[in-house]
Design an enzyme around this catalytic site. Sequence first.
Site, PDB file in Angstrom:
ATOM      1  N   GLU A 148       5.784   2.613  16.791  1.00 30.14           N
ATOM      2  CA  GLU A 148       5.127   3.566  17.676  1.00 30.14           C
ATOM      3  C   GLU A 148       5.559   3.421  19.139  1.00 30.14           C
ATOM      4  O   GLU A 148       5.612   4.401  19.891  1.00 30.14           O
ATOM      5  CB  GLU A 148       3.603   3.423  17.572  1.00 30.14           C
ATOM      6  CG  GLU A 148       2.996   4.017  16.314  1.00 30.14           C
ATOM      7  CD  GLU A 148       3.174   3.113  15.097  1.00 30.14           C
ATOM      8  OE1 GLU A 148       3.526   1.921  15.272  1.00 30.14           O
ATOM      9  OE2 GLU A 148       2.959   3.594  13.964  1.00 30.14           O
ATOM     10  N   HIS A 169      -7.418   3.717  10.693  1.00 27.50           N
ATOM     11  CA  HIS A 169      -7.118   5.071  10.233  1.00 27.50           C
ATOM     12  C   HIS A 169      -8.268   6.040  10.491  1.00 27.50           C
ATOM     13  O   HIS A 169      -8.219   7.191  10.050  1.00 27.50           O
ATOM     14  CB  HIS A 169      -6.804   5.067   8.730  1.00 27.50           C
ATOM     15  CG  HIS A 169      -5.569   4.316   8.364  1.00 27.50           C
ATOM     16  ND1 HIS A 169      -5.491   2.952   8.463  1.00 27.50           N
ATOM     17  CD2 HIS A 169      -4.369   4.732   7.890  1.00 27.50           C
ATOM     18  CE1 HIS A 169      -4.292   2.553   8.051  1.00 27.50           C
ATOM     19  NE2 HIS A 169      -3.588   3.613   7.715  1.00 27.50           N
TER      20      HIS A 169
END
Length: 328
Positions: free
Chosen positions: A62, A131
């Site tokens: 990321e 998540h």
Amino acid sequence: MSAQPITLIEAITQALAYELRTDERVVVLGEDVGVNGGVFRATAGLSAVFGPERILDTPLDETTIAGLTVGMASQGMLPVAEAQFDGFVYPMVDFIISHAARMRYRTRGRLTCPMVLRVPWGGGIRAPEHHSEANEAIFTNVPGLRVVMPSSPQRAYGMLLAAIRDPDPVIYMEPKRIYRQYKELVPDDGEALPLDVCYVLRDGSDITLVTWGAQVKETLEAADALAKEGISAEVIDVATLTPLDFPTIAESVKKTGRCVIVHEAPRTAGYGAEIAARIAHECLFDLLAPVERVTGYDTHIPLFRLEMKYLPSVDKIIAAAKRSLAYS
């Protein structure tokens, strides 16, 4: 034009495809966005049409994705990056806050950073840790960023077009619990919706309900239930969290005198606290009751069995509204 109603996730795909067709500067990048079409299928089919030069599969990194995105944007491209999950955004924060949000200021307007970071956001899908985050407040506190969150297919399409065309960085948070919850007819006409405005989804005279993202559904259902008891609730979808269209909220609160703010992020320092503070400062003498907040708890979202207990519910919103209405 779309022949059939589509879901929120399909509206995102449709908007991406439109901008890829019409502006060669647009590129899409992220983990598995190409061949696999993304973990939620938001980019399904785009690689086959536009090729790997426009739909870039990146490493599982990321930090690199964020750095590439900022670099592309500062050099004239229009990158749309995907964080894959809300909890994966944290390694990106340094580039987003330290560079993307400051590019215009740092260069005195000589450079801007016209990038979009798509962030599948929020709980309710029974996903594991990292998540199911509701982390919008991290970004709403950063000058130079727009933070938007659509709550319907039509707004998802129009707001994503506007975000891609914006000259400054936009954090585009997608409430994944409602990705496929319902469908709307969304013409593929390239018409962007304005950012920086709240949407009044229902007029009312007794109380104002303010919310955003996936909680719009429960808030509208609560308004329906209140209406059966003769209570008229105005429902506002904030849609663009920053910059906030506070005048729309203030106008409603001055009309009703009462307000309930609904969001799934933890209560302490959640974005609802900022809205409540603005109401207290600018609408104090119009209030007939203290501002109520219906929020998540000050914990990480619990896994699986308690997940829906954590999230704002119709019953919790109704109870908050009745507490406000009973205040004298």
